[in-house]
Design an enzyme around this catalytic site. Sequence first.
Site, PDB file in Angstrom:
ATOM      1  CG  HIS A  46      -1.721   1.220   1.404  1.00  0.00           C
ATOM      2  ND1 HIS A  46      -1.399   2.175   2.357  1.00  0.00           N
ATOM      3  CD2 HIS A  46      -2.818   1.692   0.758  1.00  0.00           C
ATOM      4  CE1 HIS A  46      -2.274   3.164   2.283  1.00  0.00           C
ATOM      5  NE2 HIS A  46      -3.140   2.904   1.327  1.00  0.00           N
ATOM      6  CD  GLU A  49      -2.598   2.400  -3.951  1.00  0.00           C
ATOM      7  OE1 GLU A  49      -3.188   3.505  -3.926  1.00  0.00           O
ATOM      8  OE2 GLU A  49      -2.981   1.408  -3.311  1.00  0.00           O
ATOM      9  CG  HIS A  50      -0.046   6.083  -0.537  1.00  0.00           C
ATOM     10  ND1 HIS A  50      -0.524   7.151   0.178  1.00  0.00           N
ATOM     11  CD2 HIS A  50      -1.029   5.137  -0.507  1.00  0.00           C
ATOM     12  CE1 HIS A  50      -1.737   6.875   0.639  1.00  0.00           C
ATOM     13  NE2 HIS A  50      -2.060   5.649   0.240  1.00  0.00           N
ATOM     14  CD  GLU A 126      -4.968   5.224   3.534  1.00  0.00           C
ATOM     15  OE1 GLU A 126      -5.705   4.486   2.857  1.00  0.00           O
ATOM     16  OE2 GLU A 126      -3.860   5.641   3.132  1.00  0.00           O
TER      17      GLU A 126
END
Length: 420
Positions: A46, A49-50, A126
């Site tokens: 994740h 991906e950022h 997040e």
Amino acid sequence: MTRLHTLSNGVRVICDPVPGLETVALSVVAGRGARHEDASQSGWSHLLEHMVFKGAGNRSAREIVESIEGQGGHINAATGYERTSFQVRALAGGLDLGSAVLADLILRPRMDLDDLVREKQVVGQEIAEAVDTPDDQVFEMAQSAAYEGQPLGRSILGTDQSIAPATPEGLQAWRAQLYAPDKLIFAASGAVDEDEVLALAERDFGSLDQVPTTDYHPAHFTGGDRSESKSLEQANLVFMLPTIGVADPDYFALRLFAEILGGGMSSRLFQEAREKLGLAYAVDAFAETYADQGVLGIFAGCAAKDAARLAEVAAQQILSLARDVTVAELSRAKAQLKAGLFMARESPLARAEQAAGQVLLFDRLLTTAEIAEDVDRVTATDLQRVGAGLTLPGKVVTSILGPKSAHKAAEAFRSAIFTS
């Protein structure tokens, strides 16, 4: 006609022309995700991906989005347990630029150290937001109980501690494995031409080299209880039972079981728990499936004083459905399932993602007629077989978040599902 091709390095290419459309969608999907991480890398897929959006190829972070949006397009990405996807939607003619930009993101991200420091802070926010959102947190609690000590039991976001050691070099090494060509799908749908799709896939991904990769370990449902007291207006409940994976022949029987149980306003849970007894405003059932495993789950939000009774009702409805289903229920569920599957095909992006998923799971494309036949073939006996398998292992997940008085729902569900 939708066609599947394979490049010399193993990248699969899907071309799905849809006559009459003035838009295109491109989804480049890697058949790996958070499930492939070890504990020390939790959240890295994740985070990666950022990071690729912070700068890739000769484009800055701003230039990446401005180049796509300047032609009326949209760009996005998503990380799951078993796949990671990068998506572009654009007007007809936007496939060339979309492919070039996604190739930069996947193959040539810059991985600047200062950007990484800042992005860890963003991901940390997040993670904190998920903890502050009750209906997110209760599912995270349930997932950790269902697959304790396994990648499927860890949050896709990771933790502050697990993403802290990530370095640009470490993420680049993980990128090479995560997006390796043996499980990479280039899927284009909408106003597309087969020759152009193949040429772009070859141009942008044809030179990607194979690298040594490792696959995930088989999952096993552990089960367990997770309860946390929190000052909330209502209790949030999740119950899970172990079931089959997405590649199992009974997959559509499981989907229909979940639909009849709690898929809509005509479902058993909605009619019994909400309409008849007034125990919950929100109550539904779902089937979450992975390649080799799955869960049948129930989510509900209710007053704390009603939690135990609602848990009993939920268990009773599962057991009742496992014993008997009416012809009308099965027919209605089939219509709803097919409608959901086929209406999604009105979106080029959904078509591309659906096709990519089929190739990753089955190594081939499925026609709508074939899917419809598989759904229509399901019988009441198939649903009974799926239902019987839910309680056979004697394991269950209960996840309760809210006032302490609601925590008795865990034992109420466990007792009802195994002793009724």
